[in-house]
Design an enzyme around this catalytic site. Structure first.
Site, PDB file in Angstrom:
ATOM      1  N   SER A 174       0.646  -1.311   0.143  1.00  0.00           N
ATOM      2  CA  SER A 174       0.075  -0.142  -0.141  1.00  0.00           C
ATOM      3  C   SER A 174       0.976   1.292  -0.105  1.00  0.00           C
ATOM      4  CB  SER A 174      -0.916  -0.034   1.266  1.00  0.00           C
ATOM      5  OG  SER A 174      -1.755  -0.752   1.212  1.00  0.00           O
ATOM      6  N   ARG A 203     -14.147  -6.794 -10.588  1.00  0.00           N
ATOM      7  CA  ARG A 203     -14.473  -5.950  -9.486  1.00  0.00           C
ATOM      8  C   ARG A 203     -15.313  -4.701  -9.396  1.00  0.00           C
ATOM      9  NH1 ARG A 203      -8.563  -6.361  -6.345  1.00  0.00           N
ATOM     10  NH2 ARG A 203      -9.955  -5.636  -4.714  1.00  0.00           N
ATOM     11  N   SER A 218     -13.070   1.530   2.912  1.00  0.00           N
ATOM     12  CA  SER A 218     -12.136   1.273   1.895  1.00  0.00           C
ATOM     13  C   SER A 218     -11.005   2.341   1.827  1.00  0.00           C
ATOM     14  CB  SER A 218     -12.906   1.048   0.562  1.00  0.00           C
ATOM     15  OG  SER A 218     -12.056   1.293  -0.373  1.00  0.00           O
ATOM     16  N   ASP A 249      -6.973  -8.176   4.743  1.00  0.00           N
ATOM     17  CA  ASP A 249      -6.286  -8.890   3.807  1.00  0.00           C
ATOM     18  C   ASP A 249      -5.728 -10.182   4.607  1.00  0.00           C
ATOM     19  OD1 ASP A 249      -6.602  -7.126   1.728  1.00  0.00           O
ATOM     20  OD2 ASP A 249      -4.916  -6.164   2.204  1.00  0.00           O
ATOM     21  N   LYS A 290     -12.494  -9.288  -3.572  1.00  0.00           N
ATOM     22  CA  LYS A 290     -11.069  -8.967  -3.283  1.00  0.00           C
ATOM     23  C   LYS A 290     -10.583  -9.829  -4.845  1.00  0.00           C
ATOM     24  CE  LYS A 290     -10.544  -6.490   0.289  1.00  0.00           C
ATOM     25  NZ  LYS A 290     -10.300  -5.216  -0.013  1.00  0.00           N
ATOM     26  N   ARG A 328     -12.840 -14.378  -1.761  1.00  0.00           N
ATOM     27  CA  ARG A 328     -11.964 -15.178  -0.832  1.00  0.00           C
ATOM     28  C   ARG A 328     -12.811 -15.807   0.515  1.00  0.00           C
ATOM     29  NH1 ARG A 328      -7.390 -10.207   0.268  1.00  0.00           N
ATOM     30  NH2 ARG A 328      -6.270 -11.089  -1.728  1.00  0.00           N
TER      31      ARG A 328
END
Ligand code: S3P
Length: 427
Positions: free
Chosen positions: A16, A116, A161, A314, A341, A345
């Site tokens: 990030s 996405r 987010s 994550d 994601k 997931r």
């Protein structure tokens, strides 16, 4: 190796922060210096995109990266489409940066990224005055975005987010307008910390209900960065998991970013009975950094609810793997974001756990995992998702050849060298 002799493992730079470091450096006024950046497929996508937009970005690597910024309005129109690969952060943050530039750019990505949602970013940017055309499916890449003169916005985001929040902050910076974003629970705050470190006026408040708000006042110029990117906590998470479950000796991971908006897993692990110690705390780039030491310990089940999810979003695949080896039943809820994601997931983790003989069930917004001490065996899929490959890679390493992973090379998205690191840990 005798118990007590620690094994040292270094993890790659924070993904990030590398994306943000490259983007902010491209928009800065003057020469930036970044050290410790992640050289992975995702961050390469950001570097390549910035090259297409006219910046000279050197090859990525752990050494010093020096680049000159174009100023807040200095990106140039790209000759062709920009392929963001597998990287949601590249696509969504670029949308924000491009919103303040008066030309059109087409952004696309691989099959996973093209599945996405993008309107969560495009809608607030359109409300600020940017234009976009969805070139295939609604709410999906490829998208053509045309920036220009923007107006300020207050955006109440239904999602916690950091990609949405950072895109709006970038649009405020490149559009020269004031913006504010509220989110139900604070998401990772690297953009805020890095920008505040560069002198951008940011006001941040936390509501009594746990919500968070950030307001950015525009600046004429962004100062260049001089920044050491710490190790990525989300990569360290796999080392931590291996060390908790099976390492013969303590594992030492130096120089890991321990920003509290990222380290929810440490709080979960402490509830599960894990032995993870942080020490030698310092700061870099306005971020807390520490060395970690992890020792093997028996784990027990826990539960995770919505308020905690953004700080470990994550890490849920690897937490689920730990839960499969813990005593009792772990329940994870409030994590519907996991379905959008790099893969779904929730489905990926539950399918894989069942494929190796574990008991697990899907919930609409999470999963239930029943722990067991029985050996696992079988074949799992990476689902083209680096974090699924690495989470099950940890189990595979502990099962000595009984668990096989199809598509394991996807780890290069965020952790090139992951498989050799695991081998080194297992020696
Ligand atoms: C990221 C934000 C998170 C995270 C992703 C990286 C970022 O996504 O899952 O891996 O760098 O801003 P969301 O913003 O969709 O929660």
């Amino acid at each position: 190796m005798r118990r007590g002799e620690a094994t040292t493992v270094r993890v790659p730079g924070d993904k990030s922060m590398t994306h943000r470091g490259l983007l902010f450096a491209a928009l800065a006024h003057g020469r930036s210096r970044l050290r410790g950046v992640l050289d992975g497929a995702d961050t390469r996508a950001t570097a390549a995109a910035l090259r297409q937009l006219g910046r000279a970005v050197p090859g990525l690597g752990p050494g010093e990266l020096v680049m000159d910024g174009a100023g807040l309005h200095g990106l140039q129109e790209a000759a062709g489409d920009i392929d963001c690969g597998n990287s949601g952060t590249t696509a969504r943050l670029l949308m924000g940066a491009l919103a303040g530039h008066p030309f059109s750019t087409t952004l696309t990505g691989d099959a996973s990224l093209r599945s996405r949602p993008m309107r969560r970013v495009l809608r607030p940017l359109a409300a600020m005055g940017a234009h976009f055309d969805e070139l295939a499916e609604p709410d999906r890449l490829p998208v053509r975005i045309r920036g220009g003169t923007l107006r300020g916005i207050h955006h109440d985001s239904p999602h916690a987010s950091a990609q949405v929040k950072s895109a709006i902050l970038l649009a405020g910076l490149t559009g020269g307008v004031s913006v504010s974003v509220a989110e139900p629970v604070p998401s990772r705050d690297h953009s805020e910390r890095m920008l505040a470190d560069l002198g951008v006026p940011l006001a941040r408040t936390l509501g009594a209900d746990g919500s968070a708000r950030v307001q950015l006042t525009p600046v004429e110029r962004l100062a260049p960065l001089d920044c050491v990117v710490p190790g990525d906590f989300s990569s360290a998470a796999f080392v931590i998991a291996y060390a908790c479950l099976g390492a013969a000796a303590p594992v030492h991971v130096p120089g890991v970013g321990v920003n509290p908006t990222r380290t929810g897993m440490l709080r979960v692990l402490s509830r599960m009975g894990a032995m993870v110690y942080t020490g030698n705390e310092r700061t870099a780039c306005g971020e807390p950094v520490a060395d970690l030491v992890i020792e093997r310990a028996p784990l027990h089940a826990t539960s995770i609810a919505a308020a905690e999810v953004p700080s470990l979003v994550d890490e849920i695949p690897v937490i689920a793997v730990l839960a499969a080896r813990a005593e009792g039943t772990t329940v994870i809820e409030g994590a519907a974001e996991l379905r959008v994601k790099e893969s779904d997931r929730i489905a990926a983790v539950v399918t894989n756990l069942r494929a190796i003989g574990a008991r697990a069930e899907e919930l609409p917004d999470g999963m239930i995992v029943h722990g067991t001490g029985r050996p696992f065996a079988g074949r799992v899929q990476a689902f083209h998702d680096h974090r699924i490959a690495m989470a099950f890679g940890v189990l595979a390493a502990l099962e000595h050849g009984r668990v096989h992973i199809d598509g394991a090379d996807v780890v290069g998205v965020s952790f090139p060298g992951f498989w050799s690191m695991l081998q080194h840990l297992g020696r």
